[in-house]
Design a protein around this motif. Structure first.
Motif, PDB file in Angstrom:
ATOM      1  N   GLU A  58       0.796  -1.220   0.000  1.00 54.23           N
ATOM      2  CA  GLU A  58       0.000   0.000   0.000  1.00 54.23           C
ATOM      3  C   GLU A  58       0.839   1.284   0.000  1.00 54.23           C
ATOM      4  OE1 GLU A  58      -3.425   0.678   0.030  1.00 54.23           O
ATOM      5  OE2 GLU A  58      -3.734  -1.408  -0.560  1.00 54.23           O
ATOM      6  N   ILE A  59       1.635   1.474   1.051  1.00 51.92           N
ATOM      7  CA  ILE A  59       2.306   2.756   1.235  1.00 51.92           C
ATOM      8  C   ILE A  59       3.320   3.038   0.122  1.00 51.92           C
ATOM      9  CG2 ILE A  59       3.683   4.180   2.793  1.00 51.92           C
ATOM     10  CD1 ILE A  59       0.917   3.625   3.847  1.00 51.92           C
ATOM     11  N   THR A 144       3.211   6.835  11.213  1.00 55.87           N
ATOM     12  CA  THR A 144       1.811   6.530  11.529  1.00 55.87           C
ATOM     13  C   THR A 144       0.896   7.648  11.056  1.00 55.87           C
ATOM     14  OG1 THR A 144       2.565   5.344  13.507  1.00 55.87           O
ATOM     15  CG2 THR A 144       0.224   5.881  13.377  1.00 55.87           C
ATOM     16  N   PHE A 145       1.292   8.881  11.308  1.00 51.83           N
ATOM     17  CA  PHE A 145       0.505  10.050  10.934  1.00 51.83           C
ATOM     18  C   PHE A 145       0.327  10.127   9.419  1.00 51.83           C
ATOM     19  CE2 PHE A 145       0.199  14.653   9.995  1.00 51.83           C
ATOM     20  CZ  PHE A 145      -0.924  14.966  10.746  1.00 51.83           C
ATOM     21  N   THR A 146       1.423   9.926   8.694  1.00 50.62           N
ATOM     22  CA  THR A 146       1.377   9.993   7.231  1.00 50.62           C
ATOM     23  C   THR A 146       0.499   8.897   6.654  1.00 50.62           C
ATOM     24  OG1 THR A 146       3.623  10.886   7.212  1.00 50.62           O
ATOM     25  CG2 THR A 146       2.792  10.023   5.136  1.00 50.62           C
ATOM     26  N   ALA A 147       0.620   7.684   7.199  1.00 51.02           N
ATOM     27  CA  ALA A 147      -0.201   6.571   6.724  1.00 51.02           C
ATOM     28  C   ALA A 147      -1.683   6.847   6.943  1.00 51.02           C
ATOM     29  CB  ALA A 147       0.208   5.285   7.432  1.00 51.02           C
ATOM     30  N   ALA A 148      -2.019   7.433   8.092  1.00 51.28           N
ATOM     31  CA  ALA A 148      -3.413   7.738   8.397  1.00 51.28           C
ATOM     32  C   ALA A 148      -3.969   8.827   7.484  1.00 51.28           C
ATOM     33  CB  ALA A 148      -3.546   8.160   9.861  1.00 51.28           C
ATOM     34  N   ALA A 150      -2.969   9.282   4.390  1.00 52.18           N
ATOM     35  CA  ALA A 150      -3.114   8.663   3.067  1.00 52.18           C
ATOM     36  C   ALA A 150      -4.387   7.838   2.983  1.00 52.18           C
ATOM     37  CB  ALA A 150      -1.897   7.783   2.762  1.00 52.18           C
ATOM     38  N   ASP A 151      -4.683   7.094   4.053  1.00 56.75           N
ATOM     39  CA  ASP A 151      -5.848   6.206   4.062  1.00 56.75           C
ATOM     40  C   ASP A 151      -6.166   5.874   5.516  1.00 56.75           C
ATOM     41  OD1 ASP A 151      -7.604   4.018   4.002  1.00 56.75           O
ATOM     42  OD2 ASP A 151      -6.821   3.325   2.079  1.00 56.75           O
ATOM     43  N   PRO A 152      -7.293   6.360   6.054  1.00 61.08           N
ATOM     44  CA  PRO A 152      -7.622   6.108   7.465  1.00 61.08           C
ATOM     45  C   PRO A 152      -7.632   4.628   7.828  1.00 61.08           C
ATOM     46  CG  PRO A 152      -9.056   7.807   6.578  1.00 61.08           C
ATOM     47  CD  PRO A 152      -8.262   7.262   5.418  1.00 61.08           C
ATOM     48  N   GLN A 153      -8.091   3.765   6.913  1.00 61.30           N
ATOM     49  CA  GLN A 153      -8.111   2.326   7.186  1.00 61.30           C
ATOM     50  C   GLN A 153      -6.699   1.791   7.378  1.00 61.30           C
ATOM     51  OE1 GLN A 153      -9.711  -0.058   4.012  1.00 61.30           O
ATOM     52  NE2 GLN A 153      -8.940  -1.950   4.913  1.00 61.30           N
ATOM     53  N   ILE A 154      -5.780   2.214   6.509  1.00 57.11           N
ATOM     54  CA  ILE A 154      -4.377   1.831   6.642  1.00 57.11           C
ATOM     55  C   ILE A 154      -3.814   2.415   7.926  1.00 57.11           C
ATOM     56  CG2 ILE A 154      -2.064   2.061   5.649  1.00 57.11           C
ATOM     57  CD1 ILE A 154      -3.822   0.194   4.099  1.00 57.11           C
ATOM     58  N   ILE A 158      -1.771   0.448  10.928  1.00 57.15           N
ATOM     59  CA  ILE A 158      -0.411   0.822  11.311  1.00 57.15           C
ATOM     60  C   ILE A 158      -0.359   1.234  12.779  1.00 57.15           C
ATOM     61  CG2 ILE A 158       1.480   2.448  10.907  1.00 57.15           C
ATOM     62  CD1 ILE A 158       1.066   0.308   8.750  1.00 57.15           C
ATOM     63  N   ALA A 159      -1.359   1.993  13.228  1.00 53.34           N
ATOM     64  CA  ALA A 159      -1.387   2.431  14.627  1.00 53.34           C
ATOM     65  C   ALA A 159      -1.436   1.239  15.567  1.00 53.34           C
ATOM     66  CB  ALA A 159      -2.586   3.350  14.862  1.00 53.34           C
ATOM     67  N   VAL A 160      -2.242   0.233  15.233  1.00 57.73           N
ATOM     68  CA  VAL A 160      -2.325  -0.969  16.067  1.00 57.73           C
ATOM     69  C   VAL A 160      -0.987  -1.710  16.051  1.00 57.73           C
ATOM     70  CG1 VAL A 160      -3.412  -3.234  16.297  1.00 57.73           C
ATOM     71  CG2 VAL A 160      -4.819  -1.224  15.805  1.00 57.73           C
ATOM     72  N   ALA A 161      -0.380  -1.825  14.869  1.00 59.43           N
ATOM     73  CA  ALA A 161       0.908  -2.516  14.756  1.00 59.43           C
ATOM     74  C   ALA A 161       1.984  -1.811  15.572  1.00 59.43           C
ATOM     75  CB  ALA A 161       1.326  -2.605  13.292  1.00 59.43           C
ATOM     76  N   VAL A 162       2.037  -0.488  15.474  1.00 54.20           N
ATOM     77  CA  VAL A 162       3.034   0.284  16.220  1.00 54.20           C
ATOM     78  C   VAL A 162       2.755   0.202  17.721  1.00 54.20           C
ATOM     79  CG1 VAL A 162       3.940   2.605  16.642  1.00 54.20           C
ATOM     80  CG2 VAL A 162       3.577   1.836  14.304  1.00 54.20           C
ATOM     81  N   ALA A 163       1.480   0.199  18.095  1.00 54.41           N
ATOM     82  CA  ALA A 163       1.122   0.091  19.513  1.00 54.41           C
ATOM     83  C   ALA A 163       1.622  -1.230  20.092  1.00 54.41           C
ATOM     84  CB  ALA A 163      -0.396   0.212  19.685  1.00 54.41           C
ATOM     85  N   ILE A 164       1.430  -2.328  19.352  1.00 54.92           N
ATOM     86  CA  ILE A 164       1.938  -3.635  19.805  1.00 54.92           C
ATOM     87  C   ILE A 164       3.458  -3.581  19.952  1.00 54.92           C
ATOM     88  CG2 ILE A 164       2.229  -6.064  19.142  1.00 54.92           C
ATOM     89  CD1 ILE A 164      -0.519  -5.851  17.746  1.00 54.92           C
ATOM     90  N   HIS A 165       4.095  -2.941  18.989  1.00 54.88           N
ATOM     91  CA  HIS A 165       5.553  -2.789  18.989  1.00 54.88           C
ATOM     92  C   HIS A 165       6.030  -1.975  20.193  1.00 54.88           C
ATOM     93  CE1 HIS A 165       8.490   0.372  17.196  1.00 54.88           C
ATOM     94  NE2 HIS A 165       9.225  -0.532  17.766  1.00 54.88           N
ATOM     95  N   ASN A 166       5.210  -1.014  20.642  1.00 51.31           N
ATOM     96  CA  ASN A 166       5.613  -0.146  21.750  1.00 51.31           C
ATOM     97  C   ASN A 166       5.452  -0.793  23.121  1.00 51.31           C
ATOM     98  OD1 ASN A 166       6.422   1.968  20.141  1.00 51.31           O
ATOM     99  ND2 ASN A 166       4.504   3.103  20.301  1.00 51.31           N
TER     100      ASN A 166
END
Length: 269
Positions: A58-59, A144-148, A150-154, A158-166
């Motif tokens: 996607e990105i 995360t901000f840029t991806a959101a 570009a496409d809120p669904q994406i 990404i936000a969930v993935a980064v949250a798990i990573h954090n």
């Protein structure tokens, strides 16, 4: 490029959610003996799968398409590829500049703090880890901000993935500080604050880049962000997943993340 207020606010809130997941890790750290490391392994692998799939499918594709449209086929491809590897180079340089002991991406066992004896050393380790996480989270917030945008669904994925990573990063801050001070409040506070670098990265990116934003710059930013996401997945998430548990579990999580992300994109196109 113009975005309405609600789109920008939504992207910012997603980034804030992702950053503050370090606080979740901090809470988990206080119950480290009972932490389900198999679940953590699968979750980290899942997060990596989501980010790798989205970055390539996607990105990066969005970035390349925008650049080809504005610059032409040959030049657009070249700029997209160079921006992708520039994103990898940036996050790699940041990793190299932070000593391994304080680097949250040099995975360590959750209970590692119990083996340290001197509280001064533990406090320094926790504080430096918090600082390191803040530095790392800055470009991740921008991604995360840029991806959101570009496409809120994406952006949600990404936000969930980064949250798990954090979450394990919050653990990395909290454990040494908790064992150094005996204060859960201090450990949680520093872990929580380190996560704020993520929305700060989004805010700075918005204030500096958005006034200058053109189609070409947005395409470059997309490709750049894709590179950051791939490096985070390969250098941080997967090694951490294997460190916490079994190799095959991390790969099962990776494939599951890719599969679910692919399915969600197909269903909601």
């Amino acid at each position: 490029m113009d975005y309405d207020f609600h789109t920008i606010l939504f992207a910012f809130l997603l980034t804030l959610f992702a950053g503050l997941a370090t606080g979740v890790g901090s809470t988990i750290a206080f119950f480290a003996k009972r932490t389900n490391t198999k679940f953590l392994t699968i979750s980290l692998g899942f997060s990596a799968g989501v980010m790798i799939y989205v970055a390539f499918v996607e990105i990066f594709v969005k970035g390349r398409e925008v650049l080809v449209e504005s610059m032409g086929d040959r030049q657009g491809w070249w700029v997209a590829v160079l921006a992708f590897f520039a994103g990898i180079a940036l996050i790699a340089i940041i990793d190299r500049l932070i000593p391994a002991q304080e680097n949250p991406h040099e995975a360590r066992k959750i209970e590692g703090g119990e083996e340290e004896e001197k509280s001064g050393r533990l406090m320094r380790m926790g504080t430096m880890t918090a600082l390191a996480i803040g530095i790392h989270n800055f470009p991740e917030g921008l991604a995360t901000f840029t991806a959101a945008l570009a496409d809120p669904q994406i952006g949600i994925a990404i936000a969930v993935a980064v949250a798990i990573h954090n979450i394990p990063e919050g653990i990395a801050v909290s454990v040494p500080i908790y064992y150094a001070t005996g204060s859960k409040r201090k450990a949680f506070k520093l872990s929580f604050l380190s996560g704020l670098a993520e929305p700060v990265g989004a805010l700075v990116g918005y204030l500096i880049l958005m006034p200058l934003m053109t189609e070409s710059l947005m395409g470059i930013l997309f490709s750049f962000v894709a590179g950051i996401m791939v490096f985070i997945s390969l250098d941080e998430l997967l090694p951490a997943a294997e460190k916490y548990g079994e190799h095959h579990l991390s790969i099962y999580g990776l494939v599951s993340g890719m599969g679910i992300m692919a399915l969600s994109l197909l269903l909601f196109k």
